[in-house]
Scaffold this motif. Structure first.
Motif, short mmCIF file in Angstrom:
data_model
loop_
_atom_site.label_atom_id
_atom_site.label_comp_id
_atom_site.label_asym_id
_atom_site.label_seq_id
_atom_site.Cartn_x
_atom_site.Cartn_y
_atom_site.Cartn_z
N VAL A 119 0.74 -1.09 -0.67
CA VAL A 119 0.02 0.10 -0.03
C VAL A 119 0.75 1.08 0.21
O VAL A 119 0.51 2.38 -0.98
CB VAL A 119 -0.69 -0.05 1.14
CG1 VAL A 119 -1.06 1.65 1.00
CG2 VAL A 119 -2.22 -1.38 0.93
N ALA A 120 1.70 1.12 0.69
CA ALA A 120 3.02 2.57 0.43
C ALA A 120 3.30 2.57 -0.61
O ALA A 120 3.24 3.63 -1.18
CB ALA A 120 4.05 2.25 2.04
N ALA A 121 4.18 1.41 -1.44
CA ALA A 121 5.00 1.64 -2.53
C ALA A 121 3.51 1.99 -3.86
O ALA A 121 4.05 2.72 -4.09
CB ALA A 121 5.44 0.20 -2.91
N ALA A 122 2.48 1.57 -3.84
CA ALA A 122 1.10 2.24 -4.57
C ALA A 122 1.02 3.35 -4.52
O ALA A 122 1.22 3.90 -5.22
CB ALA A 122 0.18 0.96 -4.38
N SER A 123 0.71 4.08 -2.99
CA SER A 123 0.41 4.97 -3.34
C SER A 123 1.66 6.44 -3.40
O SER A 123 1.26 7.19 -3.73
CB SER A 123 0.44 5.09 -1.77
OG SER A 123 -0.46 4.73 -0.99
N GLN A 124 3.03 5.92 -3.36
CA GLN A 124 4.02 6.29 -4.22
C GLN A 124 3.56 6.45 -5.42
O GLN A 124 3.66 7.39 -6.38
CB GLN A 124 5.06 5.79 -3.58
CG GLN A 124 5.79 7.00 -3.43
CD GLN A 124 7.40 6.81 -2.55
OE1 GLN A 124 7.73 5.83 -2.45
NE2 GLN A 124 7.49 7.48 -1.31
N ILE A 125 3.38 5.06 -6.11
CA ILE A 125 3.59 4.76 -7.42
C ILE A 125 2.38 5.88 -8.45
O ILE A 125 2.73 6.58 -9.46
CB ILE A 125 3.55 3.49 -8.06
CG1 ILE A 125 5.00 3.00 -7.39
CG2 ILE A 125 3.30 3.37 -9.66
CD1 ILE A 125 4.67 1.60 -8.11
N LEU A 126 1.37 6.25 -7.62
CA LEU A 126 0.32 6.53 -8.41
C LEU A 126 -0.28 7.48 -7.28
O LEU A 126 -1.19 9.07 -7.93
CB LEU A 126 -1.31 5.77 -7.30
CG LEU A 126 -1.88 4.51 -8.37
CD1 LEU A 126 -2.36 3.49 -7.94
CD2 LEU A 126 -0.81 4.57 -10.26
N GLY A 127 0.51 8.63 -6.89
CA GLY A 127 0.61 9.57 -5.84
C GLY A 127 -0.70 10.15 -5.38
O GLY A 127 -1.03 11.46 -5.29
N ARG A 128 -1.46 8.93 -4.72
CA ARG A 128 -2.79 9.52 -3.80
C ARG A 128 -2.40 8.31 -2.66
O ARG A 128 -1.65 7.48 -2.82
CB ARG A 128 -3.59 9.37 -5.27
CG ARG A 128 -4.16 7.99 -5.74
CD ARG A 128 -5.55 7.95 -6.36
NE ARG A 128 -6.23 6.87 -6.79
CZ ARG A 128 -6.50 5.49 -6.29
NH1 ARG A 128 -6.27 5.62 -4.91
NH2 ARG A 128 -6.38 4.54 -6.72
N GLU A 129 -4.01 8.76 -2.11
CA GLU A 129 -3.82 7.31 -0.79
C GLU A 129 -4.71 5.75 -1.48
O GLU A 129 -4.98 6.43 -1.53
CB GLU A 129 -4.58 8.06 0.25
CG GLU A 129 -4.31 7.47 1.71
CD GLU A 129 -3.39 7.97 2.73
OE1 GLU A 129 -3.80 8.35 3.66
OE2 GLU A 129 -2.64 9.29 2.61
N VAL A 130 -3.19 5.25 -1.23
CA VAL A 130 -4.15 3.73 -1.50
C VAL A 130 -5.35 2.84 -0.53
O VAL A 130 -3.93 2.64 0.47
CB VAL A 130 -3.47 3.09 -3.10
CG1 VAL A 130 -3.53 1.55 -2.79
CG2 VAL A 130 -2.90 4.00 -3.74
N ASP A 131 -5.94 2.81 -0.77
CA ASP A 131 -6.59 1.97 0.15
C ASP A 131 -6.01 0.58 -0.26
O ASP A 131 -6.35 0.07 -1.03
CB ASP A 131 -7.70 2.40 0.09
CG ASP A 131 -8.88 1.57 1.49
OD1 ASP A 131 -9.71 2.21 1.88
OD2 ASP A 131 -9.19 0.28 1.35
N ALA A 132 -6.13 -0.58 1.31
CA ALA A 132 -5.80 -1.69 1.04
C ALA A 132 -7.02 -2.53 0.80
O ALA A 132 -6.23 -3.56 -0.07
CB ALA A 132 -5.83 -1.81 2.46
N ASP A 133 -8.17 -2.42 0.28
CA ASP A 133 -8.94 -3.35 -0.24
C ASP A 133 -8.84 -2.94 -1.79
O ASP A 133 -9.91 -3.29 -2.27
CB ASP A 133 -10.60 -2.73 0.39
CG ASP A 133 -10.84 -3.33 1.74
OD1 ASP A 133 -10.13 -4.62 1.69
OD2 ASP A 133 -11.40 -2.51 2.29
N GLU A 134 -8.17 -2.13 -2.24
CA GLU A 134 -7.55 -2.09 -3.37
C GLU A 134 -6.65 -3.20 -4.10
O GLU A 134 -6.51 -3.45 -5.30
CB GLU A 134 -6.79 -0.27 -4.18
CG GLU A 134 -8.68 0.59 -3.74
CD GLU A 134 -7.30 2.25 -4.30
OE1 GLU A 134 -7.21 1.98 -5.44
OE2 GLU A 134 -7.29 3.01 -2.79
#
Ligand code: ATP
Ligand code: MG
Length: 576
Positions: free
Chosen positions: A265-280
């Motif tokens: 989730v931390a890595a994905a948030s960085q890649i997408l530039g937004r807060e990613v939810d674990a349920d994604e």
């Protein structure tokens, strides 16, 4: 009480955690012999017998007939149904002097099917319902809370035999109604929860759970609709599928050192530039599964990353197959499994069965493993990029999840299972080839229901729900004695008066516990609170003026009444 076989204890037993266990031991109702094995002392035995009486009355009222089968049983019938093996370590097995295998009955479906087969042979004999009230034996992994979960315990088990499914439904309904009357008479607060998801046909199985934070069963209910179910039986309300057209193509990203959902989730948030939810994210769990008589096979399970797998739900979903987690040798034998980075693609490409959470509907887009260490795929669309082999109810249920009936959110609570009603069908009559002559001359096979009440467990359940900080409090229906008469006056006349009153009460067919001990009033009052009879009559100071005191153990109310009115007042208060 001067000669009652009773010693009350001042201190809680060291091994007791729940209130009913502490109180039943302190009040001298039960004594421990071994883990999960208890003796019943006079007061405890009286409560047990009272509960048996209520159960018996209600069973008889639906036309069930009482019989009694042995607890010591031969292996063969349980071999026929495979339960000798299936029961695993919970079954008490033993050998006789000729090395014949025996067991101590954990439940008696086999024996009842055989008993009916032995006596009945025509459609004219049916329907029939038989029951017994008897000690059962289960070598529980965690015997607990005294008699609440014993290894020897008293159960009422009944079995209905009908020739048609409608007949079975009727027998089931009769039992369900009888159970409602039983638990109401015992003053138990309970809910009825469905024990199966209903996939196999409506209310094939329901459990009665007593409300109690001390319970081991978690159930959920919807306050809006009254829906209630065991967590194992909850079905997930699936969202509507999403149109796939126009969804962006999946992209693989480098996500080094992200083997857990948190790191992903931390890595994905960085890649997408937004807060990613674990349920994604879509978490893929690998287990191995073995059907009865089959070999171990891999199974992949995909669930939204914000949720854990609930092992009890998974177990229920896979039944009768058993499952285990993968060990290192399993991973070594299947090199396409990139531990921590497993995605649907490699599973499906390698012929591993892949089941997903019902929320993974077509058109939903996921961040999930790309089957290579340090890589995840973003925007992998269900129904486009992968097609699962089906759905599975393995994810945990949470407070606030939507009720399956769509009526509102679910809330969870804990309960103690006190009864179970179950439409068994023909599993056992098939196993023993129970056939009877049908109306048209052709053989028919009866269909069974099986129904259990935890009779000894109920002693603890009532104690658990009804006690207060001073001790036990028994509803009049099952109290060991109707009235507890305390002599709290050293005067000879008062003593004689109390004994005369005890006699009058017992002539009025009340069961009287007379505290005639040479102890202080304080000690006697404390004991009367601990022992928990619903009504206490005190022959004390007021006796000189011709009065006795009536104390209600439930409300704590006390009032003086003339001695002459005492019997009438007690009768009115005990509603006999
Ligand atoms: P549990 O989930 O509590 O182990 P179960 O599903 O094994 O119960 P059943 O086989 O349906 O229970 O037995 C019928 C009833 O017997 C249960 O509803 C429960 O009230 C009671 N019971 C079961 N096991 C025990 C036990 N170890 N000690 C006391 N009562 C029990
Ligand atoms: Mg059990």
């Amino acid at each position: 009480m001067s000669h009652l076989f009773l010693r009350t204890l001042r201190d809680d037993p060291a091994d007791a955690e729940v209130a009913s266990h502490k109180l039943l031991v302190r009040a001298g109702y039960v004594r421990r012999i071994a883990p999960g094995v208890y003796s019943w002392l006079p007061l405890g035995l009286r409560v047990l017998r009272q509960i048996e009486r209520v159960v018996r009355e209600e069973m008889n009222s639906i036309g069930a007939q009482e019989i009694s089968l042995p607890a010591l049983l031969p292996r063969e019938p349980y071999e026929t149904t495979n339960r000798w093996t299936e029961y695993g370590p919970n079954l008490f097995r033993l050998q006789d002097r000729k090395q014949g295998d025996y067991l101590l009955g954990p439940t008696h479906e086999e024996m009842f099917a055989l008993t009916v087969k032995g006596e009945y042979n025509s459609y004219k004999d049916f329907p029939v319902t038989l029951y017994q009230i008897q000690a059962k034996y289960r070598d529980e992994e965690r015997p607990r809370a005294g008699i609440l979960r014993g290894r020897e315990f008293v159960m009422k088990d009944s079995y209905s035999f009908d020739l048609t499914d409608d007949g079975l439904a009727e027998s089931y309904r009769a039992h369900r109604d009888a159970y409602e009357r039983i638990f109401t008479r015992l003053g138990v607060e309970y809910v009825i929860v469905s024990a199966t998801s209903g996939a196999m046909g409506g209310s094939a199985s329901e459990e009665f759970l007593a409300d109690s934070p001390a319970g081991e069963d978690t159930y959920v209910r919807c306050l809006e609709s009254g829906y209630a179910a065991n967590v194992e039986a909850v079905t997930t309300l699936a969202p509507a599928p999403v149109p796939i057209d126009g969804l962006p193509a999946a992209v693989v990203h480098d996500t080094p050192d992200t083997p857990t959902i948190d790191t992903l989730v931390a890595a994905a948030s960085q890649i997408l530039g937004r807060e990613v939810d674990a349920d994604e994210t879509l978490k893929n769990i690998l287990v191995k599964v073995k059907q009865p008589g089959g070999d171990w096979e891999l199974l992949g399970i995909g669930i939204p990353g914000g949720r854990d797998v609930d092992e009890k739900r998974l177990e229920a979903a896979l039944e009768p197959a058993e499952f285990a987690m993968l060990d290192d040798t399993d991973f070594a034998a299947n090199p396409f499994l990139a531990k921590g980075y497993i995605g649907p693609k490699a599973l499906l490409a390698n012929g591993v069965r892949y089941l997903v959470d019902p929320r993974v509907v077509d058109g939903t887009s996921w961040i999930t493993g790309a089957d290579e260490p340090g890589k995840h795929v973003f925007g992998l669309v269900a129904g486009r990029d992968f097609v699962a082999d089906g759905t599975i109810e393995a994810a945990e249920v949470r407070d606030g999840d939507p009720s399956p009936d769509g009526a509102g959110p679910l809330v969870s609570a804990r309960g103690i299972e006190i009864g179970h009603v179950f439409q068994l069908g023909r599993k056992y009559t098939d196993a023993f080839e129970v056939n009877v002559l049908g109306e048209n001359g052709k053989p028919v096979r009866p269909t069974m229901g099986s129904y259990g009440v935890g009779v000894s467990r109920l002693v603890a359940v009532v104690a658990e729900q009804q006690h207060d900080d001073k001790g036990l409090r028994w509803p009049a229906e099952i109290a060991p004695f109707d009235v507890h008469l305390v002599i709290a006056n050293k005067d000879e006349q008062a003593r004689a008066g109390a004994e005369a009153l005890a006699q009058e009460l017992s002539d009025a067919r009340l069961e009287v516990l007379l505290d005639d001990r040479k102890a202080s009033p304080g000690v006697k009052f404390k004991d009367s609170e601990l022992l928990g009879m619903p009504l206490v009559v005190v022959v004390g100071r007021g006796f000189a003026d011709g009065n006795v005191e009536l104390r209600d153990r439930f409300t704590g109310e006390a009032r003086e009444v003339p001695v002459g009115d005492a019997v009438g007042e007690v009768l009115a208060a005990t509603r006999r």
